[in-house]
Design a protein around this motif. Structure first.
Motif, PDB file in Angstrom:
ATOM      1  N   PHE A  89      28.713 -15.402   5.160  1.00 37.95           N
ATOM      2  CA  PHE A  89      28.811 -14.380   6.195  1.00 37.95           C
ATOM      3  C   PHE A  89      27.414 -13.894   6.541  1.00 37.95           C
ATOM      4  CE2 PHE A  89      29.430  -9.726   7.164  1.00 37.95           C
ATOM      5  CZ  PHE A  89      29.895  -9.926   8.455  1.00 37.95           C
ATOM      6  N   GLU A  90      27.023 -14.066   7.803  1.00 35.11           N
ATOM      7  CA  GLU A  90      25.684 -13.691   8.255  1.00 35.11           C
ATOM      8  C   GLU A  90      25.652 -12.352   8.979  1.00 35.11           C
ATOM      9  OE1 GLU A  90      22.537 -15.099   8.118  1.00 35.11           O
ATOM     10  OE2 GLU A  90      23.293 -16.494   6.619  1.00 35.11           O
ATOM     11  N   GLY A  91      26.821 -11.759   9.237  1.00 35.04           N
ATOM     12  CA  GLY A  91      26.835 -10.506   9.989  1.00 35.04           C
ATOM     13  C   GLY A  91      26.253 -10.713  11.376  1.00 35.04           C
ATOM     14  N   PHE A  92      25.446  -9.753  11.831  1.00 44.10           N
ATOM     15  CA  PHE A  92      24.749  -9.885  13.110  1.00 44.10           C
ATOM     16  C   PHE A  92      23.382 -10.526  12.864  1.00 44.10           C
ATOM     17  CE2 PHE A  92      27.675  -6.390  13.941  1.00 44.10           C
ATOM     18  CZ  PHE A  92      28.161  -6.701  15.203  1.00 44.10           C
ATOM     19  N   LEU A  93      23.091 -11.617  13.551  1.00 42.23           N
ATOM     20  CA  LEU A  93      21.768 -12.223  13.449  1.00 42.23           C
ATOM     21  C   LEU A  93      20.724 -11.294  14.066  1.00 42.23           C
ATOM     22  CD1 LEU A  93      22.545 -15.903  14.529  1.00 42.23           C
ATOM     23  CD2 LEU A  93      22.006 -15.105  12.220  1.00 42.23           C
ATOM     24  N   PRO A  94      19.460 -11.383  13.623  1.00 39.56           N
ATOM     25  CA  PRO A  94      18.404 -10.616  14.298  1.00 39.56           C
ATOM     26  C   PRO A  94      18.429 -10.923  15.792  1.00 39.56           C
ATOM     27  CG  PRO A  94      17.563 -11.624  12.294  1.00 39.56           C
ATOM     28  CD  PRO A  94      18.940 -12.181  12.498  1.00 39.56           C
ATOM     29  N   PRO A  95      18.237  -9.928  16.653  1.00 43.87           N
ATOM     30  CA  PRO A  95      18.407 -10.134  18.094  1.00 43.87           C
ATOM     31  C   PRO A  95      17.402 -11.086  18.732  1.00 43.87           C
ATOM     32  CG  PRO A  95      17.531  -7.945  17.643  1.00 43.87           C
ATOM     33  CD  PRO A  95      17.933  -8.525  16.330  1.00 43.87           C
ATOM     34  N   GLU A 137      29.058 -10.901  16.663  1.00 37.28           N
ATOM     35  CA  GLU A 137      28.152 -10.895  17.811  1.00 37.28           C
ATOM     36  C   GLU A 137      28.666  -9.968  18.898  1.00 37.28           C
ATOM     37  OE1 GLU A 137      25.298 -10.646  18.841  1.00 37.28           O
ATOM     38  OE2 GLU A 137      24.680 -12.638  18.175  1.00 37.28           O
ATOM     39  N   SER A 138      27.726  -9.381  19.621  1.00 36.30           N
ATOM     40  CA  SER A 138      28.059  -8.480  20.724  1.00 36.30           C
ATOM     41  C   SER A 138      28.238  -9.294  22.003  1.00 36.30           C
ATOM     42  CB  SER A 138      26.938  -7.457  20.919  1.00 36.30           C
ATOM     43  OG  SER A 138      25.729  -8.114  21.267  1.00 36.30           O
ATOM     44  N   PRO A 139      28.957  -8.756  22.986  1.00 36.90           N
ATOM     45  CA  PRO A 139      29.189  -9.511  24.229  1.00 36.90           C
ATOM     46  C   PRO A 139      27.906  -9.920  24.944  1.00 36.90           C
ATOM     47  CG  PRO A 139      30.613  -7.579  24.128  1.00 36.90           C
ATOM     48  CD  PRO A 139      29.656  -7.454  22.988  1.00 36.90           C
ATOM     49  N   HIS A 140      26.908  -9.031  24.971  1.00 32.96           N
ATOM     50  CA  HIS A 140      25.709  -9.343  25.756  1.00 32.96           C
ATOM     51  C   HIS A 140      24.784 -10.346  25.074  1.00 32.96           C
ATOM     52  CE1 HIS A 140      24.265  -5.977  23.216  1.00 32.96           C
ATOM     53  NE2 HIS A 140      23.078  -6.532  23.336  1.00 32.96           N
ATOM     54  N   ARG A 141      25.019 -10.657  23.794  1.00 38.19           N
ATOM     55  CA  ARG A 141      24.196 -11.671  23.122  1.00 38.19           C
ATOM     56  C   ARG A 141      24.985 -12.924  22.759  1.00 38.19           C
ATOM     57  NH1 ARG A 141      21.500  -7.440  20.015  1.00 38.19           N
ATOM     58  NH2 ARG A 141      22.819  -7.960  18.246  1.00 38.19           N
ATOM     59  N   LEU A 142      26.273 -12.940  23.054  1.00 37.84           N
ATOM     60  CA  LEU A 142      27.109 -14.064  22.625  1.00 37.84           C
ATOM     61  C   LEU A 142      26.616 -15.393  23.181  1.00 37.84           C
ATOM     62  CD1 LEU A 142      29.671 -15.084  21.156  1.00 37.84           C
ATOM     63  CD2 LEU A 142      30.880 -14.786  23.330  1.00 37.84           C
ATOM     64  N   LEU A 143      26.375 -15.470  24.485  1.00 36.79           N
ATOM     65  CA  LEU A 143      25.966 -16.735  25.093  1.00 36.79           C
ATOM     66  C   LEU A 143      24.633 -17.209  24.524  1.00 36.79           C
ATOM     67  CD1 LEU A 143      26.360 -19.024  27.076  1.00 36.79           C
ATOM     68  CD2 LEU A 143      25.376 -17.574  28.878  1.00 36.79           C
ATOM     69  N   SER A 144      23.696 -16.298  24.367  1.00 33.86           N
ATOM     70  CA  SER A 144      22.393 -16.657  23.802  1.00 33.86           C
ATOM     71  C   SER A 144      22.545 -17.231  22.396  1.00 33.86           C
ATOM     72  CB  SER A 144      21.486 -15.425  23.770  1.00 33.86           C
ATOM     73  OG  SER A 144      20.297 -15.686  23.068  1.00 33.86           O
ATOM     74  N   THR A 145      23.410 -16.618  21.596  1.00 35.07           N
ATOM     75  CA  THR A 145      23.628 -17.102  20.232  1.00 35.07           C
ATOM     76  C   THR A 145      24.307 -18.466  20.233  1.00 35.07           C
ATOM     77  OG1 THR A 145      23.728 -14.874  19.306  1.00 35.07           O
ATOM     78  CG2 THR A 145      24.822 -16.614  18.058  1.00 35.07           C
ATOM     79  N   LEU A 146      25.293 -18.648  21.088  1.00 37.18           N
ATOM     80  CA  LEU A 146      25.965 -19.948  21.185  1.00 37.18           C
ATOM     81  C   LEU A 146      24.979 -21.046  21.582  1.00 37.18           C
ATOM     82  CD1 LEU A 146      29.288 -18.894  22.956  1.00 37.18           C
ATOM     83  CD2 LEU A 146      29.090 -19.831  20.642  1.00 37.18           C
ATOM     84  N   LYS A 147      24.119 -20.756  22.553  1.00 38.00           N
ATOM     85  CA  LYS A 147      23.123 -21.742  22.987  1.00 38.00           C
ATOM     86  C   LYS A 147      22.152 -22.082  21.859  1.00 38.00           C
ATOM     87  CE  LYS A 147      22.972 -20.862  27.980  1.00 38.00           C
ATOM     88  NZ  LYS A 147      22.144 -20.359  29.114  1.00 38.00           N
ATOM     89  N   SER A 148      21.692 -21.065  21.148  1.00 34.45           N
ATOM     90  CA  SER A 148      20.751 -21.296  20.046  1.00 34.45           C
ATOM     91  C   SER A 148      21.389 -22.130  18.944  1.00 34.45           C
ATOM     92  CB  SER A 148      20.274 -19.961  19.477  1.00 34.45           C
ATOM     93  OG  SER A 148      19.539 -19.227  20.430  1.00 34.45           O
ATOM     94  N   LEU A 149      22.645 -21.826  18.614  1.00 33.97           N
ATOM     95  CA  LEU A 149      23.344 -22.589  17.583  1.00 33.97           C
ATOM     96  C   LEU A 149      23.540 -24.036  18.019  1.00 33.97           C
ATOM     97  CD1 LEU A 149      26.028 -19.949  16.539  1.00 33.97           C
ATOM     98  CD2 LEU A 149      24.184 -20.810  15.087  1.00 33.97           C
ATOM     99  N   TYR A 150      23.887 -24.237  19.282  1.00 29.48           N
ATOM    100  CA  TYR A 150      24.091 -25.593  19.799  1.00 29.48           C
ATOM    101  C   TYR A 150      22.787 -26.388  19.765  1.00 29.48           C
ATOM    102  CZ  TYR A 150      25.321 -29.330  23.083  1.00 29.48           C
ATOM    103  OH  TYR A 150      25.533 -30.552  23.671  1.00 29.48           O
ATOM    104  N   GLU A 151      21.690 -25.744  20.153  1.00 29.29           N
ATOM    105  CA  GLU A 151      20.388 -26.417  20.156  1.00 29.29           C
ATOM    106  C   GLU A 151      19.919 -26.748  18.742  1.00 29.29           C
ATOM    107  OE1 GLU A 151      17.902 -23.688  22.204  1.00 29.29           O
ATOM    108  OE2 GLU A 151      18.830 -24.047  24.172  1.00 29.29           O
ATOM    109  N   LYS A 152      20.160 -25.844  17.803  1.00 28.97           N
ATOM    110  CA  LYS A 152      19.666 -26.025  16.437  1.00 28.97           C
ATOM    111  C   LYS A 152      20.595 -26.883  15.581  1.00 28.97           C
ATOM    112  CE  LYS A 152      16.004 -23.119  16.096  1.00 28.97           C
ATOM    113  NZ  LYS A 152      14.699 -23.411  15.447  1.00 28.97           N
ATOM    114  N   LEU A 153      21.909 -26.642  15.684  1.00 27.91           N
ATOM    115  CA  LEU A 153      22.871 -27.270  14.785  1.00 27.91           C
ATOM    116  C   LEU A 153      23.522 -28.512  15.375  1.00 27.91           C
ATOM    117  CD1 LEU A 153      22.523 -24.361  13.627  1.00 27.91           C
ATOM    118  CD2 LEU A 153      24.933 -24.422  13.007  1.00 27.91           C
TER     119      LEU A 153
END
Length: 224
Positions: free
Chosen positions: A132-138, A161-177
């Protein structure tokens, strides 16, 4: 004799999701520490519990914690609740719990709802091991470092994740993982609850054209 600090889990959406023990505890303690009186007031009003509220949140925790500890040392019992779910998980509860333990005050949990566990159990992803990572650093280097660690993580990964950062987090995870199976659990136990079992690529595409709304738990499969 010192009082006790009770960590009382409260509903994550549906007000009916609270235990009899939790209601009884909230009725009998001398003080209820909460993040937001407006949010917690609705729950307490629903169950006929009046007064007792004191604000304890991230901005004021260093000021409020000593006041709560003083009352506990004086023999009063206190309950700590969060806006939703179990206190201490991705909220400022840890500081008060640590302070109470350091003072020799007994701390007990009154267990109940947790968005983390709810989302995991319905995800369809492996549950025998998870992180469980909780909220990632913004943003910035701290966020990048956490992402780099997750690349090699073999356990199922759970994030808030919050609504305004969800897409950014999804993109980062897709790019990295890369493209891994992923689940979005949104507005759990509420009227518009939604469970999306998909993969990172499809979820990125979805939220590029759709504005995220609500509260999100994001679950991603670990590295194979």
């Amino acid at each position: 004799m010192y009082g006790k600090l009770y960590l009382v889990a409260t509903p994550i959406g549906n007000l009916g999701d609270i235990t009899f023990r939790a209601v009884e505890t909230l009725k009998t303690v001398d003080l209820i520490a909460c993040e937001d009186k407006r949010v917690s007031g609705k729950l307490l009003d629903h169950y006929g519990i009046k007064g007792k509220l004191m604000t304890y949140n991230d901005p004021n925790k260093f000021k409020s914690a000593p006041l709560i500890i003083e009352r506990l040392r004086g023999g009063e019992d206190a309950a700590l609740i969060t806006d939703a779910g179990s206190p201490g998980i991705s909220d400022p509860g840890f500081h008060l719990v640590r302070s109470a333990i350091d003072e020799g005050i007994e701390v007990q949990a009154v267990p109940g709802p947790s968005a983390l566990i709810y989302a995991l159990t319905v995800s369809g992803l492996p549950l025998h091991n998870f992180v469980f990572e909780g909220f990632l650093p913004p943003k910035g280097s701290k966020r990048n470092k956490r992402m780099d660690i997750l690349v090699e993580e073999k356990r199922t990964i759970v994030l808030y994740e919050s609504p305004h950062r969800l897409l950014s987090t999804l993109k980062s995870l897709y790019e990295k993982l890369g493209n891994r199976r992923a689940v979005i659990a949104r507005e759990l136990t509420k009227m518009h609850e939604e469970i999306l079992r998909s993969d990172l690529e499809k979820l990125v595409a979805k939220y590029e054209t759709e504005k995220p709304r609500g509260e999100f738990v994001l679950i991603v499969e670990g590295k194979n």
